[in-house]
Design a protein around this motif. Structure first.
Motif, short mmCIF file in Angstrom:
data_model
loop_
_atom_site.label_atom_id
_atom_site.label_comp_id
_atom_site.label_asym_id
_atom_site.label_seq_id
_atom_site.Cartn_x
_atom_site.Cartn_y
_atom_site.Cartn_z
N ALA A 33 1.18 0.00 -5.07
CA ALA A 33 1.13 0.04 -3.61
C ALA A 33 -0.16 -0.65 -3.17
O ALA A 33 -1.26 -0.12 -3.34
CB ALA A 33 1.17 1.48 -3.11
N ILE A 34 -0.01 -1.85 -2.59
CA ILE A 34 -1.14 -2.72 -2.32
C ILE A 34 -1.32 -2.91 -0.82
O ILE A 34 -0.33 -3.07 -0.09
CB ILE A 34 -0.92 -4.10 -2.97
CG1 ILE A 34 -0.41 -3.95 -4.41
CG2 ILE A 34 -2.18 -4.94 -2.92
CD1 ILE A 34 0.29 -5.18 -4.94
N GLY A 35 -2.56 -2.95 -0.36
CA GLY A 35 -2.84 -3.32 1.03
C GLY A 35 -2.07 -2.48 2.03
O GLY A 35 -2.24 -1.27 2.12
N LEU A 36 -1.19 -3.14 2.79
CA LEU A 36 -0.41 -2.45 3.81
C LEU A 36 0.49 -1.38 3.19
O LEU A 36 0.70 -0.32 3.78
CB LEU A 36 0.44 -3.45 4.60
CG LEU A 36 1.32 -2.87 5.72
CD1 LEU A 36 0.47 -2.13 6.73
CD2 LEU A 36 2.12 -3.97 6.39
N GLY A 37 1.00 -1.64 1.99
CA GLY A 37 1.80 -0.64 1.30
C GLY A 37 1.01 0.63 1.07
O GLY A 37 1.52 1.74 1.28
N ASP B 233 6.72 -0.15 -3.12
CA ASP B 233 6.57 -0.83 -4.41
C ASP B 233 6.12 -2.25 -4.11
O ASP B 233 6.92 -3.17 -4.01
CB ASP B 233 7.89 -0.82 -5.17
CG ASP B 233 7.77 -1.40 -6.58
OD1 ASP B 233 6.63 -1.73 -6.99
OD2 ASP B 233 8.79 -1.52 -7.27
N GLY B 234 4.81 -2.44 -3.91
CA GLY B 234 4.29 -3.75 -3.53
C GLY B 234 3.45 -3.65 -2.28
O GLY B 234 2.91 -2.60 -1.94
N SER B 235 3.38 -4.75 -1.54
CA SER B 235 2.53 -4.78 -0.35
C SER B 235 3.26 -4.24 0.88
O SER B 235 2.67 -4.14 1.95
CB SER B 235 2.06 -6.21 -0.07
OG SER B 235 3.14 -7.02 0.33
N SER B 236 4.55 -3.92 0.73
CA SER B 236 5.32 -3.28 1.80
C SER B 236 5.27 -4.07 3.10
O SER B 236 5.15 -3.52 4.18
CB SER B 236 4.80 -1.86 2.04
OG SER B 236 5.75 -1.07 2.70
N PHE C 61 1.72 -0.41 13.04
CA PHE C 61 1.08 0.89 12.94
C PHE C 61 1.01 1.63 14.27
O PHE C 61 0.78 2.84 14.28
CB PHE C 61 -0.31 0.74 12.32
CG PHE C 61 -0.35 1.21 10.90
CD1 PHE C 61 0.33 0.50 9.92
CD2 PHE C 61 -1.00 2.38 10.53
CE1 PHE C 61 0.34 0.93 8.61
CE2 PHE C 61 -0.99 2.81 9.24
CZ PHE C 61 -0.32 2.10 8.26
N GLU C 62 1.21 0.93 15.35
CA GLU C 62 1.28 1.60 16.65
C GLU C 62 2.36 2.67 16.64
O GLU C 62 2.18 3.79 17.17
CB GLU C 62 1.56 0.57 17.74
CG GLU C 62 1.90 1.15 19.09
CD GLU C 62 2.44 0.12 20.07
OE1 GLU C 62 2.94 0.51 21.13
OE2 GLU C 62 2.36 -1.10 19.76
N ALA D 269 -1.60 1.60 2.81
CA ALA D 269 -1.87 2.21 4.12
C ALA D 269 -0.67 2.99 4.62
O ALA D 269 -0.82 4.07 5.21
CB ALA D 269 -2.24 1.11 5.12
N ARG D 270 0.53 2.49 4.39
CA ARG D 270 1.74 3.18 4.86
C ARG D 270 1.91 4.51 4.14
O ARG D 270 2.36 5.49 4.73
CB ARG D 270 2.97 2.30 4.63
CG ARG D 270 2.98 1.02 5.44
CD ARG D 270 4.28 0.27 5.27
NE ARG D 270 5.35 0.92 6.01
CZ ARG D 270 6.60 1.02 5.58
NH1 ARG D 270 6.93 0.55 4.39
NH2 ARG D 270 7.53 1.59 6.31
#
Length: 271
Positions: free
Chosen positions: A229-233, A183-186, A208-209, A235-236
């Motif tokens: 879910a933004i950016g890194l969020g 919920d957000g950029s995580s 991410f490794e 991607a996760r």
């Protein structure tokens, strides 16, 4: 008449009870012996409690602040007005009752005030905007991360990145499924983060490794989009084996409209 070749044994100087008392006195003396190193300056005798009760009390205070919703907090009010649950409400509803065990419960940004000598007390505290830990889900042990959008939209503040990396490593070490409530950029970067650290962790992406290693090992990765879910969020979530999105409040995108407009060097996004 005594035999000179077999003299009578000398009487013992003390009985067993007395000898035991002597040993006990050495181990735990009843009388305090004066120390030649004792400071005469009373200001230097600010002795901290031997049981660490002062530190444990501070930790308890911070933990209570982090786990108690603040109805006056704008982020919390906005979360509720959007019809979304607070992060800890989500965690408690998802996991089996009584199984929630938090990791990094007091991580965050703390401002301390010196009280006296070496004693301090917290005057302000902003908890890390991600709740993480262990729990049971339908009887199976899992690790999880859950964004708190009410605090700076989940950006990487208050040791969030370190907490997340730690949980990703734990999932590998313990071979446990990992749940990601986004919920957000995580933990994604922000201008504030770059100003504070002096650099951006993109493109290296240290966290991410371990995500890639989990996927290669076959460790189940489950994601849920419970807000923007933004950016890194984002991607996760897309890196999970299985993910779902809340139809009423969920959204998945790489960046916000203003970021995209800035990249295109335009004041608005073309339709």
């Amino acid at each position: 008449m005594a035999d000179d070749n077999n003299p009578k044994p000398a009487a013992a100087s003390s009985n067993p009870t007395q000898r035991l008392s002597q040993v006990a006195e050495h181990v735990a003396p009843t009388k305090k012996r004066p120390s030649k190193f004792k400071s005469k300056d009373k200001s230097k005798q600010d002795a901290l409690p031997a049981d660490y009760s002062d530190i444990l009390g501070q930790l308890s205070t911070l933990r209570n602040i982090a786990s108690t919703p603040d109805p006056n907090n704008k982020g919390y009010v906005r979360q509720k007005q959007a019809g979304k649950l607070w992060v800890r409400e989500r965690v408690l509803q998802l996991l089996d009752e009584g199984s929630f065990r938090e990791v990094g419960s007091v991580s965050g940004t703390v401002e301390w005030k010196n009280v006296a000598g070496t004693r301090e007390e917290p005057v302000s505290y902003i908890p890390s905007n991600n709740v993480q830990g262990f729990g049971m889900l339908r009887g199976r042990k899992v690790v999880f991360t859950a964004d708190d959008f009410s605090i700076r939209a989940g950006h990487a503040d208050g040791a969030l990145m370190e907490k997340t990396v730690y949980m990703e490593k734990l999932a590998i070490a313990l071979k446990l499924p990992i749940l990601k409530l986004v919920d957000g950029s995580s933990g994604g970067g922000s201008v504030t983060t770059i100003k504070k650290t002096g650099f951006s962790y993109i493109p290296p992406m240290p966290s991410f490794e371990f995500v890639v290693k989990q996927l290669n090992m076959g460790i189940p990765n489950l994601g849920a989009v419970l807000g923007p879910a933004i950016g890194l969020g984002a991607a996760r979530v897309v890196a999970c084996h299985f993910s779902v999105m809340a139809a009423d409040v969920g959204a998945l995108f790489n960046a916000g409209p203003k970021v995209v407009a800035g990249m295109l060097f335009t004041s608005r996004i073309p339709s």
